[in-house]
Scaffold this active site. Structure first.
Site, short mmCIF file in Angstrom:
data_model
loop_
_atom_site.label_atom_id
_atom_site.label_comp_id
_atom_site.label_asym_id
_atom_site.label_seq_id
_atom_site.Cartn_x
_atom_site.Cartn_y
_atom_site.Cartn_z
N GLU A 182 4.67 -6.00 1.59
CA GLU A 182 4.17 -6.48 0.30
C GLU A 182 3.91 -5.32 -0.66
O GLU A 182 2.76 -5.07 -1.03
CB GLU A 182 2.85 -7.23 0.50
CG GLU A 182 2.88 -8.36 1.49
CD GLU A 182 1.48 -8.86 1.85
OE1 GLU A 182 0.49 -8.14 1.64
OE2 GLU A 182 1.40 -9.98 2.36
N PRO A 183 4.94 -4.59 -1.06
CA PRO A 183 4.68 -3.48 -1.99
C PRO A 183 4.40 -3.98 -3.41
O PRO A 183 5.04 -4.92 -3.87
CB PRO A 183 5.99 -2.68 -1.95
CG PRO A 183 7.04 -3.69 -1.61
CD PRO A 183 6.36 -4.74 -0.74
N GLY A 184 3.43 -3.37 -4.06
CA GLY A 184 3.15 -3.67 -5.47
C GLY A 184 3.38 -2.41 -6.28
O GLY A 184 4.39 -2.23 -6.96
N ARG A 185 2.45 -1.48 -6.13
CA ARG A 185 2.49 -0.23 -6.89
C ARG A 185 3.84 0.49 -6.80
O ARG A 185 4.38 0.95 -7.80
CB ARG A 185 1.39 0.70 -6.36
CG ARG A 185 1.21 2.00 -7.12
CD ARG A 185 0.29 2.96 -6.36
NE ARG A 185 -0.93 2.31 -5.91
CZ ARG A 185 -2.03 2.20 -6.65
NH1 ARG A 185 -2.08 2.71 -7.85
NH2 ARG A 185 -3.10 1.59 -6.17
N TYR A 235 -11.22 4.19 -11.03
CA TYR A 235 -10.84 4.81 -9.75
C TYR A 235 -10.79 6.33 -9.82
O TYR A 235 -10.29 6.96 -8.89
CB TYR A 235 -9.45 4.32 -9.30
CG TYR A 235 -9.24 2.83 -9.28
CD1 TYR A 235 -10.00 2.00 -8.45
CD2 TYR A 235 -8.25 2.25 -10.06
CE1 TYR A 235 -9.77 0.64 -8.42
CE2 TYR A 235 -8.01 0.88 -10.03
CZ TYR A 235 -8.79 0.07 -9.20
OH TYR A 235 -8.55 -1.26 -9.17
N GLY A 251 0.77 -1.24 0.00
CA GLY A 251 0.00 0.00 0.00
C GLY A 251 0.80 1.28 0.00
O GLY A 251 0.20 2.37 -0.01
N TYR A 256 -1.12 -1.91 -12.07
CA TYR A 256 -2.56 -2.03 -12.25
C TYR A 256 -2.99 -1.45 -13.60
O TYR A 256 -4.07 -0.88 -13.73
CB TYR A 256 -3.32 -1.38 -11.08
CG TYR A 256 -2.89 -1.93 -9.75
CD1 TYR A 256 -3.26 -3.21 -9.37
CD2 TYR A 256 -2.06 -1.20 -8.89
CE1 TYR A 256 -2.82 -3.75 -8.16
CE2 TYR A 256 -1.63 -1.73 -7.68
CZ TYR A 256 -2.02 -3.01 -7.32
OH TYR A 256 -1.59 -3.54 -6.12
N CYS A 303 -16.89 2.96 -27.06
CA CYS A 303 -18.17 3.64 -27.11
C CYS A 303 -18.78 3.82 -25.72
O CYS A 303 -19.79 3.20 -25.38
CB CYS A 303 -19.11 2.87 -28.01
SG CYS A 303 -18.46 2.79 -29.68
C1 LIG Z 1 -2.94 -5.47 -3.47
C2 LIG Z 1 -2.22 -5.99 -2.30
C3 LIG Z 1 -0.93 -5.55 -2.01
C4 LIG Z 1 -0.21 -4.51 -2.82
O1 LIG Z 1 -0.77 -3.24 -2.71
P1 LIG Z 1 0.00 -1.98 -3.35
O2 LIG Z 1 -0.86 -0.84 -3.07
O3 LIG Z 1 0.14 -2.26 -4.81
O4 LIG Z 1 1.32 -1.90 -2.68
C5 LIG Z 1 -0.28 -6.11 -0.93
N1 LIG Z 1 -0.88 -7.06 -0.15
C6 LIG Z 1 -2.13 -7.49 -0.39
C7 LIG Z 1 -2.73 -8.51 0.49
C8 LIG Z 1 -2.85 -6.98 -1.47
O5 LIG Z 1 -4.09 -7.40 -1.70
#
Ligand SMILES: *Cc1c(COP(=O)(O)O)cnc(C)c1O
Length: 427
Positions: free
Chosen positions: A273-276, A316, A239, A371, A342
């Site tokens: 758990e970083p994604g973004r 979003y 997050g 994403y 469309c």
């Molecule tokens: C989506 C998610 C993440 C990653 O969130 P980001 O905002 O992309 O860092 C980490 N842990 C869990 C459980 C998620 O569902």
């Protein structure tokens, strides 16, 4: 230069001009900088990693195998949310023990396969799921590590649809119920209770939200320990936010300080758990102008990228910087940058100051590495946008271009349709 920058007015990535990439690979096209992804990983690794700590890349942000392979080489572990992602992670070279399986609705088939495969940790989100895992552990004779995802009732995140930590969301277990469930996990003897997890949402810039949620988890973990339970590790979730208006990230040093404030001096193993954070700024969606249409007090720039390629603005209401690739003269009337789909909701940006563009010019939608491609669809029978990764100054395709024939080949016309009598066609 790492990532996206201008050279003599032209938008480039890692030494390559986006104009050249568009000529070679076509548009719409996702373009990623491997160097920028690596730099983003190193930046968080530098402030967070130490013995007993792990970074799990949340692969749902961008699950292309080339992206996964890059993070695997950099030493990351992964967080996944489906058995499909599990297979992607395996294909990219991650071993099952490097994987955490998250998600509120894991099916029995998914759990069984992950348990037999030796998944590192399952983050369970309900009493029913814990019971299901206990039954599967007995059935398979394999002992999985299970952490309990708790809901700290902290609402955070950039948009209601990506805020997951409030007590009114479907995620996690309320702290009041956690103790009883943790006891059930421990007493089962067939699963290893490995700790607690939280994930309060995505796109969080305010570190106080993390601090509140983590303190809640720490207090609960301390309480469990004081009752004699083993609580080896805490998963702090993802997050960490990225500011899409300028591409800066939440303050990572302050993030690490917050971790220290809450957990300093304890012996919990910690994971994030970083994604973004790791991929957003490393990608853009490269599109070409089809038409420019002038309304009364507004201009519409119609490009070949659309909501099916990048749905974040529509879904979003997210803001993405939109830049002309070339060096064009200024234009005074604000523009909506829209796609060919469309729907009025099919836009990439609204009311933007854009230079004077014409048919054939290139436009890049920035901060699209997270994403973006993972949410592509074939809506309006549009083939998926292709993906290119620049590695050491050379662009490489990282997904096969999809043809219209591929879309047609996916459908089936049952012969039973012939049971409907054929009428003469309309005049
Ligand atoms: C989506 C998610 C993440 C990653 O969130 P980001 O905002 O992309 O860092 C980490 N842990 C869990 C459980 C998620 O569902």
């Amino acid at each position: 230069m790492t990532g996206f920058y201008r050279d003599q007015g032209q938008l480039c990535v890692d030494g390559v001009s986006l104009t050249d990439i568009a000529s070679t690979f076509g548009t719409p096209c996702y373009v990623y900088s491997a160097a920028k992804m690596a730099a983003s990983y190193q930046a968080i690794a530098e402030v967070f990693l130490s013995p007993g700590r792990r970074i799990h890349y949340a692969m749902k942000a961008n699950a292309n195998l080339a992206v996964l392979k890059l993070f695997q080489r950099l030493g990351a572990h992964v967080d996944l949310v489906s058995i499909g992602e599990y297979h992607r992670a395996l294909a990219a070279g991650f071993t099952p023990d490097q994987m955490v399986f998250s998600g509120v609705g894991k099916t029995g088939d998914e759990l069984r396969e992950a348990i037999i495969g030796g998944i590192g940790q399952i983050n369970a989100e309900s009493a029913a799921e814990v019971d299901h895992i206990i039954a599967l552990a007995k059935e398979t004779g394999v002992m999985p590590s299970v952490a309990l995802r708790i809901n700290p009732d902290v609402a955070a995140g950039g948009h209601a649809k990506i805020s997951t930590g409030g007590s009114d969301t479907k995620f996690g277990i309320p702290g009041t119920e956690a103790e009883a469930i943790y006891r059930r996990m421990t007493d089962s003897q067939v699963i290893r209770a490995s700790g607690l997890a939280v994930h309060i949402g995505s796109q969080i810039m305010n570190l106080n939200a993390f601090a509140t949620a983590w303190q809640y988890m720490r207090d609960l973990a301390d309480r469990l320990r004081s009752q004699g339970y083993l609580v080896p590790s805490l998963d702090l979730g993802g997050g960490i936010g990225v500011d899409y208006s300028d591409g800066s990230t939440a303050d990572l040093a302050a993030f690490a300080d917050t971790v220290e404030t809450v957990f300093g001096g304890s012996d919990y193993h910690l994971a994030i758990e970083p994604g973004r954070l790791l991929v957003a700024e490393a990608g853009c969606l490269l599109t070409r102008v089809i038409y420019v249409k002038d309304g009364e007090d507004k201009r519409f720039i119609i490009v070949d990228g659309a909501m099916n390629d990048l749905i974040r603005p529509t879904l979003y209401e997210s803001f993405h910087r939109i830049e002309a690739v070339g060096d064009h003269p200024a234009h005074s009337i604000p523009a909506d940058i829209v796609g060919p789909v469309c729907e009025t909701g099919d836009y990439l940006g609204l009311g933007r100051e854009m230079p004077s563009l014409k048919t054939g010019d290139l436009v890049a939608v920035m901060s699209a590495g997270a994403y973006g491609a993972v949410m592509r669809s074939n809506y309006n029978s549009r083939p998926l946008a292709s993906e290119v990764m620049v590695i050491n100054g050379t662009p490489h395709r990282i997904s096969k271009p999809q043809q219209i024939s591929d879309l047609l080949a996916a459908d089936i016309i049952p012969s039973a349709i012939a049971d409907f009598p054929a009428s003469a066609p309309q005049e």
